[in-house]
Design an enzyme around this catalytic site. Sequence first.
Site, PDB file in Angstrom:
ATOM      1  CB  THR A  74      -0.937   0.014   1.222  1.00  0.00           C
ATOM      2  OG1 THR A  74      -1.792  -1.125   1.161  1.00  0.00           O
ATOM      3  CG2 THR A  74      -1.787   1.277   1.251  1.00  0.00           C
ATOM      4  CG  LEU A 158      -5.199  -0.866   6.732  1.00  0.00           C
ATOM      5  CD1 LEU A 158      -3.674  -0.738   6.739  1.00  0.00           C
ATOM      6  CD2 LEU A 158      -5.594  -2.317   6.976  1.00  0.00           C
ATOM      7  CB  THR A 232       0.384  -1.585  12.527  1.00  0.00           C
ATOM      8  OG1 THR A 232      -0.870  -0.888  12.413  1.00  0.00           O
ATOM      9  CG2 THR A 232       0.426  -2.357  13.835  1.00  0.00           C
ATOM     10  N   GLY A 233       1.727   1.450  11.076  1.00  0.00           N
ATOM     11  CA  GLY A 233       1.681   2.213   9.834  1.00  0.00           C
ATOM     12  C   GLY A 233       3.034   2.273   9.149  1.00  0.00           C
ATOM     13  NE  ARG A 234       4.986   2.394   4.631  1.00  0.00           N
ATOM     14  CZ  ARG A 234       4.162   1.356   4.494  1.00  0.00           C
ATOM     15  NH1 ARG A 234       3.734   0.722   5.571  1.00  0.00           N
ATOM     16  NH2 ARG A 234       3.756   0.972   3.304  1.00  0.00           N
ATOM     17  CG  ASP A 258       4.236  -4.830  12.452  1.00  0.00           C
ATOM     18  OD1 ASP A 258       4.796  -5.894  12.785  1.00  0.00           O
ATOM     19  OD2 ASP A 258       3.769  -4.642  11.308  1.00  0.00           O
ATOM     20  CD  GLU A 263      10.128  -1.613   8.352  1.00  0.00           C
ATOM     21  OE1 GLU A 263       9.306  -1.320   9.236  1.00  0.00           O
ATOM     22  OE2 GLU A 263       9.802  -1.927   7.183  1.00  0.00           O
ATOM     23  CG  HIS A 285       6.696  -3.973   8.071  1.00  0.00           C
ATOM     24  ND1 HIS A 285       7.264  -2.843   7.534  1.00  0.00           N
ATOM     25  CD2 HIS A 285       5.405  -3.971   7.629  1.00  0.00           C
ATOM     26  CE1 HIS A 285       6.378  -2.194   6.798  1.00  0.00           C
ATOM     27  NE2 HIS A 285       5.233  -2.876   6.849  1.00  0.00           N
ATOM     28  CB  ALA A 287       0.630  -5.533  11.453  1.00  0.00           C
TER      29      ALA A 287
END
Length: 317
Positions: A74, A158, A232-234, A258, A263, A285, A287
């Site tokens: 996304t 979401l 759990t976004g960015r 998350d 990363e 990451h 989720a």
Amino acid sequence: MQQIVFLDRDTIPSQITLPRPAFAHQWQEYPATRPAQVVERLQQATIAITNKVVLNADTLRQLPQLRMVAIAATGTNNVDLDYCREHGIVVSNIRGYATGSVPEHVIAMLFALRRSLFAYHQDIQAGVWQEKQQFCFFTHPIGDVAGSTLGIIGSGSLGQAVARLASAIGMNVIFAERKAASECREGYLPFAQVLKEADAITLHCPLSEETTDLIAAPELAQMKPGSLLINTGRGGLVNEADLVAALQSGHLGGAGCDVFTAEPAEPSNPLLAHADLPNLLLTPHVAWGADSAIQALANQLTENLEAFVAGHPRNRV
């Protein structure tokens, strides 16, 4: 014939079937791609598929054959959208595929933190139960999720899915207006008010220049003492050093992360450096990563490719 190159196929687990598009094409995929390999691998590509590999303007201008970038996720911050728009490169992303997986992960983190599950697990490992010599012990606070207020920042698919699940377990849900907004849309509360009223905040907005460090020391200080923060976004939405400081001071009751600013996270990342905090819950990451969600992502990715070749691109960004 379309030349399709998937730069980071290993971002989709091997047990997930990735349907091949029905149109004539040649398919090349790589487990992962380093920055120095991108131009060479995409030199003949008409369609590039990327999950997290960065396609910036310097890279894109070296790819004259490229006509589409299909993002297998996304988030779009890894692709220079302005360059693509200016040069007629269609960019499509994946939408609405994890509206079951992500909300469950958020709620799981909320329960784990509010009931101090990780902290009690650590205490049992450390032998605290034997020291107390009782059938149970209470070294950390245990709170109820039902009846508490959840503040949601980001009201897309979401955020809305999290709201439905939170409401189903008895939470009061409030949505935050954009941070810089001078007026509130119907159904939204001012950003600062949500920070002050919520017992837990969950982030579901995209990462941009405007949302980088959306939650830092000033915002953490405004949050209700003992409240929780779930991201759990960015990773870049939260200043990680400031978050750790708020946990260590006791102002924040707990945090579930998350996502990280880089990363995989480096060992020097403040969250990893303090991963032993009893009120800090970290996941890599994942989720979004229920098999059902990833299969939906894979199916939608192929649908995006087919729609582009058919002349009516979908999920354009």
